[in-house]
Design a protein around this motif. Structure first.
Motif, PDB file in Angstrom:
ATOM      1  N   MET A   1     -13.816  -8.328  -3.669  1.00 13.57           N
ATOM      2  CA  MET A   1     -13.273  -7.246  -2.849  1.00 13.57           C
ATOM      3  C   MET A   1     -14.319  -6.831  -1.809  1.00 13.57           C
ATOM      4  N   ILE A   2     -13.879  -6.713  -0.576  1.00 11.30           N
ATOM      5  CA  ILE A   2     -14.787  -6.375   0.509  1.00 11.30           C
ATOM      6  C   ILE A   2     -14.791  -4.862   0.699  1.00 11.30           C
ATOM      7  N   ALA A   3     -15.763  -4.361   1.451  1.00 11.24           N
ATOM      8  CA  ALA A   3     -15.883  -2.917   1.657  1.00 11.24           C
ATOM      9  C   ALA A   3     -14.640  -2.361   2.350  1.00 11.24           C
ATOM     10  N   PRO A   4     -14.291  -1.086   2.059  1.00 11.46           N
ATOM     11  CA  PRO A   4     -13.085  -0.488   2.657  1.00 11.46           C
ATOM     12  C   PRO A   4     -13.058  -0.516   4.182  1.00 11.46           C
TER      13      PRO A   4
ATOM     14  N   ASN B   1      -2.735   1.492   5.009  1.00 13.16           N
ATOM     15  CA  ASN B   1      -4.108   1.291   4.568  1.00 13.16           C
ATOM     16  C   ASN B   1      -5.097   1.714   5.662  1.00 13.16           C
TER      17      ASN B   1
ATOM     18  N   PHE C   1     -10.636  -2.418   6.510  1.00  8.53           N
ATOM     19  CA  PHE C   1      -9.263  -2.026   6.815  1.00  8.53           C
ATOM     20  C   PHE C   1      -9.163  -1.256   8.120  1.00  8.53           C
TER      21      PHE C   1
ATOM     22  N   PRO D   1      -5.180   5.776   0.480  1.00  8.03           N
ATOM     23  CA  PRO D   1      -4.354   4.602   0.219  1.00  8.03           C
ATOM     24  C   PRO D   1      -4.550   4.057  -1.197  1.00  8.03           C
TER      25      PRO D   1
ATOM     26  N   THR E   1      -7.646   4.809   5.283  1.00  5.40           N
ATOM     27  CA  THR E   1      -9.086   4.564   5.426  1.00  5.40           C
ATOM     28  C   THR E   1      -9.660   5.421   6.551  1.00  5.40           C
TER      29      THR E   1
ATOM     30  N   LEU F   1      -3.852   0.586  -3.108  1.00  2.35           N
ATOM     31  CA  LEU F   1      -3.456  -0.808  -2.906  1.00  2.35           C
ATOM     32  C   LEU F   1      -2.943  -1.382  -4.221  1.00  2.35           C
TER      33      LEU F   1
ATOM     34  N   LYS G   1     -12.499   1.801  -5.368  1.00  3.73           N
ATOM     35  CA  LYS G   1     -13.401   1.484  -4.261  1.00  3.73           C
ATOM     36  C   LYS G   1     -13.629   2.660  -3.314  1.00  3.73           C
ATOM     37  N   MET G   2     -12.935   3.759  -3.542  1.00  4.58           N
ATOM     38  CA  MET G   2     -13.070   4.842  -2.579  1.00  4.58           C
ATOM     39  C   MET G   2     -13.217   6.180  -3.275  1.00  4.58           C
TER      40      MET G   2
ATOM     41  N   VAL H   1       0.852  -1.183   0.000  1.00  4.92           N
ATOM     42  CA  VAL H   1       0.000   0.000   0.000  1.00  4.92           C
ATOM     43  C   VAL H   1       0.888   1.233   0.000  1.00  4.92           C
TER      44      VAL H   1
END
Lengths: 136, 89
Positions: free
Chosen positions: B1-4, B21, B7, A118, B25, A120, A108-109, A54
């Motif tokens: 992929m799982i939700a952020p 990470n 983390f 971050p 997050t 990844l 995803k963000m 990361v």
């Protein structure tokens, strides 16, 4: 202060100032994904296992430029970015060069200016194939 | 992929990458003025990595999520990290 033990160094980082030139926060971030992939390919070519890591990116805007603070635990990758971005590797160049290998980008963000975000990366080990013939 | 949000578990911050990470997050989820309530601090301390715990003390004392000047790594083992904060200092 709680001093680090011997052998530890500050988290590698670099700050890049990139002219906007029609780019957006998202396109600059995508360019960094390309640059990271190129950098990992160049610096960790002989990886023996999959590498997951990361990095952290924080972008801010000025009138004509983007300022990008980049943090990553891999010093060689920072060195690659410093060398190539200062030599003028543009987001377009990076996207073109990254076509040389397969990659998948998953968003995803949200991406907010001035917020450490971050990134990844999963770099699979280089697969090697061998052919053999068998005779009876 | 799982939700952020996956983390945000302290226990997963065992490597530099997982710690970054976590911090990223946290930064993205940060809502100024929101109060974090922890029912059982001793359990969190016992189960979390020691370097993460130092970060948590720093966060509790100064409300700082990402302070890169306090993060150190080993160049030959980049996923090993040290957080520069002395509890109670």
């Amino acid at each position: 202060m709680d001093m680090p033990p011997p052998g530890f160094v500050a988290l590698p980082s670099a700050t890049f100032v990139i002219p906007k030139g029609g780019q957006t926060l998202h396109s600059i971030t995508e360019a960094f994904v390309y640059w990271i992939a190129l950098g990992m390919k160049a610096t960790y070519e002989r990886m023996r296992k999959d590498v997951y890591f990361v990095s952290m990116i924080a972008l801010s805007e000025t009138g004509t430029d983007f300022s990008v603070d980049f943090f990553c635990p891999y010093p060689d990758l920072i060195g690659f970015l410093k060398k190539n971005l200062h030599n003028g590797l543009s987001p377009k160049d990076a996207a073109r060069m990254s076509n040389e290998f397969d990659y998948k980008m998953i968003r995803k963000m949200a991406l907010n200016p001035d917020t450490p975000t971050p990134l990844l990366s999963l770099i699979p080990r280089k697969k090697k194939y061998s052919l053999s013939t068998r005779t009876r | 992929m799982i939700a952020p949000a996956q983390f945000l578990r302290p226990r997963s911050s065992t490597t530099t990458s997982d710690f970054l990470n976590f911090l990223g997050t946290m930064s993205l989820h940060n809502d100024p003025g929101r109060t974090m309530i922890i029912d059982d601090v001793e359990t969190v301390k016992r189960l979390s990595p020691p370097q993460w715990w130092k970060w948590f003390r720093h966060y509790s004392d100064e409300d700082v999520i990402f302070d890169p000047d306090r993060i150190f790594i080993k160049p030959d083992k980049p996923e090993e990290y040290f957080y520069d904060y002395e509890e109670g200092a």
